[in-house]
Design a protein around this motif. Sequence first.
Motif, mmCIF file in Angstrom:
data_model
loop_
_atom_site.group_PDB
_atom_site.id
_atom_site.type_symbol
_atom_site.label_atom_id
_atom_site.label_comp_id
_atom_site.label_asym_id
_atom_site.label_seq_id
_atom_site.Cartn_x
_atom_site.Cartn_y
_atom_site.Cartn_z
ATOM 1 N N LYS A 290 0.828 -1.220 0.000
ATOM 2 C CA LYS A 290 0.000 0.000 0.000
ATOM 3 C C LYS A 290 0.862 1.271 0.000
ATOM 4 C CE LYS A 290 -2.787 0.493 3.573
ATOM 5 N NZ LYS A 290 -2.430 0.352 4.692
ATOM 6 N N GLU A 291 1.877 1.301 0.869
ATOM 7 C CA GLU A 291 2.700 2.503 1.045
ATOM 8 C C GLU A 291 3.422 2.887 -0.246
ATOM 9 O OE1 GLU A 291 2.706 -0.120 2.889
ATOM 10 O OE2 GLU A 291 2.608 0.396 5.008
ATOM 11 N N CYS A 292 3.670 1.905 -1.130
ATOM 12 C CA CYS A 292 4.502 2.180 -2.310
ATOM 13 C C CYS A 292 3.708 2.709 -3.497
ATOM 14 C CB CYS A 292 5.226 0.901 -2.745
ATOM 15 S SG CYS A 292 6.200 0.160 -1.436
ATOM 16 N N LYS A 294 2.079 5.279 -4.290
ATOM 17 C CA LYS A 294 2.292 6.647 -4.806
ATOM 18 C C LYS A 294 3.725 7.122 -4.603
ATOM 19 C CE LYS A 294 -2.380 8.364 -4.618
ATOM 20 N NZ LYS A 294 -3.282 7.871 -3.616
ATOM 21 N N CYS A 295 4.624 6.213 -4.310
ATOM 22 C CA CYS A 295 6.004 6.614 -4.020
ATOM 23 C C CYS A 295 6.764 6.856 -5.325
ATOM 24 C CB CYS A 295 6.693 5.530 -3.208
ATOM 25 S SG CYS A 295 8.387 5.958 -2.822
ATOM 26 N N TRP A 296 7.445 7.987 -5.408
ATOM 27 C CA TRP A 296 8.090 8.344 -6.671
ATOM 28 C C TRP A 296 9.346 7.511 -6.952
ATOM 29 C CZ3 TRP A 296 13.062 10.292 -7.093
ATOM 30 C CH2 TRP A 296 13.659 10.749 -5.908
ATOM 31 N N LEU A 300 12.814 2.278 -8.544
ATOM 32 C CA LEU A 300 14.209 2.088 -8.150
ATOM 33 C C LEU A 300 14.301 1.288 -6.849
ATOM 34 C CD1 LEU A 300 15.598 5.623 -8.967
ATOM 35 C CD2 LEU A 300 16.072 3.501 -10.191
ATOM 36 N N CYS A 301 13.371 1.518 -5.963
ATOM 37 C CA CYS A 301 13.405 0.850 -4.651
ATOM 38 C C CYS A 301 12.683 -0.499 -4.706
ATOM 39 C CB CYS A 301 12.746 1.776 -3.625
ATOM 40 S SG CYS A 301 12.409 0.992 -2.063
ATOM 41 N N VAL A 302 11.611 -0.550 -5.480
ATOM 42 C CA VAL A 302 10.788 -1.757 -5.668
ATOM 43 C C VAL A 302 10.324 -2.348 -4.322
ATOM 44 C CG1 VAL A 302 10.495 -3.696 -7.252
ATOM 45 C CG2 VAL A 302 12.444 -2.210 -7.544
ATOM 46 N N GLY A 303 10.022 -1.471 -3.392
ATOM 47 C CA GLY A 303 9.479 -1.947 -2.106
ATOM 48 C C GLY A 303 10.549 -2.356 -1.119
ATOM 49 N N GLY A 304 11.810 -2.293 -1.529
ATOM 50 C CA GLY A 304 12.912 -2.570 -0.590
ATOM 51 C C GLY A 304 13.045 -4.035 -0.233
ATOM 52 N N CYS A 305 13.772 -4.249 0.846
ATOM 53 C CA CYS A 305 14.100 -5.608 1.296
ATOM 54 C C CYS A 305 12.943 -6.150 2.135
ATOM 55 C CB CYS A 305 15.392 -5.527 2.118
ATOM 56 S SG CYS A 305 15.702 -6.951 3.154
ATOM 57 N N SER A 318 4.883 -4.487 4.457
ATOM 58 C CA SER A 318 4.812 -3.112 4.972
ATOM 59 C C SER A 318 6.196 -2.506 5.161
ATOM 60 C CB SER A 318 4.093 -3.075 6.328
ATOM 61 O OG SER A 318 2.767 -3.406 6.156
ATOM 62 N N PRO A 319 6.605 -1.635 4.244
ATOM 63 C CA PRO A 319 7.897 -0.949 4.425
ATOM 64 C C PRO A 319 7.887 -0.101 5.692
ATOM 65 C CG PRO A 319 7.008 -0.597 2.214
ATOM 66 C CD PRO A 319 5.931 -1.258 2.989
ATOM 67 N N TYR A 320 9.061 0.082 6.245
ATOM 68 C CA TYR A 320 9.213 0.835 7.492
ATOM 69 C C TYR A 320 9.479 2.295 7.127
ATOM 70 C CZ TYR A 320 11.153 1.907 12.129
ATOM 71 O OH TYR A 320 11.413 2.436 13.358
ATOM 72 N N HIS A 326 14.926 7.454 4.543
ATOM 73 C CA HIS A 326 16.372 7.260 4.376
ATOM 74 C C HIS A 326 16.689 6.956 2.904
ATOM 75 C CE1 HIS A 326 20.256 5.086 5.180
ATOM 76 N NE2 HIS A 326 19.768 4.222 4.310
ATOM 77 N N ARG A 327 15.921 6.025 2.351
ATOM 78 C CA ARG A 327 16.159 5.591 0.975
ATOM 79 C C ARG A 327 15.900 6.724 -0.019
ATOM 80 N NH1 ARG A 327 12.926 0.565 1.037
ATOM 81 N NH2 ARG A 327 14.502 -0.488 2.256
ATOM 82 N N LYS A 328 14.810 7.465 0.209
ATOM 83 C CA LYS A 328 14.474 8.548 -0.728
ATOM 84 C C LYS A 328 15.587 9.588 -0.769
ATOM 85 C CE LYS A 328 9.535 8.068 -0.117
ATOM 86 N NZ LYS A 328 8.390 8.621 0.610
ATOM 87 N N LYS A 329 16.154 9.905 0.406
ATOM 88 C CA LYS A 329 17.259 10.886 0.438
ATOM 89 C C LYS A 329 18.441 10.394 -0.399
ATOM 90 C CE LYS A 329 18.472 13.407 4.181
ATOM 91 N NZ LYS A 329 18.827 13.744 5.570
HETATM 92 S S1 SF4 Z 1 10.742 4.085 -0.402
HETATM 93 FE FE1 SF4 Z 1 10.503 2.069 -1.312
HETATM 94 S S2 SF4 Z 1 9.498 0.825 0.241
HETATM 95 FE FE2 SF4 Z 1 9.227 2.968 0.812
HETATM 96 S S3 SF4 Z 1 7.252 3.574 -0.067
HETATM 97 FE FE3 SF4 Z 1 8.843 4.089 -1.572
HETATM 98 S S4 SF4 Z 1 8.954 2.293 -2.934
HETATM 99 FE FE4 SF4 Z 1 7.900 1.663 -1.068
#
Ligand code: SF4
Length: 352
Positions: A290-292, A294-296, A300-305, A318-320, A326-329
């Motif tokens: 759900k959180e991903c 609308k994530c820009w 590149l992140c594909v929902g992370g680990c 559920s991403p933290y 941290h990842r977006k920065k």
């Molecule tokens: S940073 Fe990655 S894990 Fe977090 S909402 Fe965006 S795509 Fe999903």
Amino acid sequence: MVVQDCNLRCSYCYAGDGKYHKSGIMDIATAKQSVDFLIENSKRDNLGICFFGGEPLLNFKLIKEVVEYCHEKEKEIGKKFAFSMTSNGTLLNDEIEAFIIENHIKLQISIDGDKETHELNRYYSGKVGSHDTVLKKTKNLREKGLLDARGTVTTSKLDLIHTYDYLRSIGFDKIALSPAFNLLEVEEYAILADAFIEFYLEFEKCIKEKRYAEVKKNTMFMKQLNDIHNSQVRTKACGAGNSLYAIGINGDIYPCQRFVGSSEAVLGNTFHGDNIQDEIIKNATVDNFKECSKCWIRNLCVGGCIHDNFSLSGDINSPYRPQCEHRKKIVTEAIKIYLRLNDEELHELFES
Ligand code: SF4
Ligand code: SF4
């Protein structure tokens, strides 16, 4: 394949509750069954086995038998095996070195940096530091350029450039520095992101100075740039539970090595290989997070680990949030660096 628990008692494995999580010792019947399971369940001609622990070299006898068994199977089935191992490096000796070289085993050593940095978290029982032993035991293979390093990063000592330079100076080939997210407080995620940005900017300078070979040794930085350069729509960040599985000491099957020991994450057992319950993992795609939606940076992140999701949020889907920030920065800075690369630099980094 997790073959043995560890000879060290590092803070990473205490999982925050002060108890050391023992895994035990894998026996050869289970190891061979795991190889058979891999052969039966993979359509690929090139198969990979990675030996993990704890510390896999405590069970060197089993590793030798597994490699020998795989070589026998190669002749029977016409497929090829490649081997890798992650080790703390404290048990290397002449016999093991010769075996590693002969069987082309890609060996990654867990070392966090110089003595002071490394011994903040990596030690024997009684908090006796392990750095000097690691240096002594890895000397021969380092000198031959046959070892990669994996440093785990916390905010306790955050000079990534110094750590990286140190590991390069002592002869490690490729170097990966990864955060120990399970040890971080919420406010530390931003601090760590800033440290990685500074680190990446230093490597941008290396590119501008045409020190490409040096840049290519930094596996994490190269992965960030590569993901941008070769960007494509993906649904999963990694192959866990898809192109890779981890096997625990009793043959239990997990999505990847970091899940080993978590009873909730057991997908089946190699002795009952026809009954793998992996729908939950197969459905853990970025489209279902759900959180991903609308994530820009989702492509590149594909929902992370998913193990980070599991351990930090308690749910693989559920991403933290602090980790997302941290990842977006970091991704923002990586994109800026990428956009500053000229044609020659792009060619040298990705095509030469
Ligand atoms: S940073 Fe990655 S894990 Fe977090 S909402 Fe965006 S795509 Fe999903
Ligand atoms: S789930 Fe996480 S730790 Fe496991 S293979 Fe994927 S990225 Fe690596």
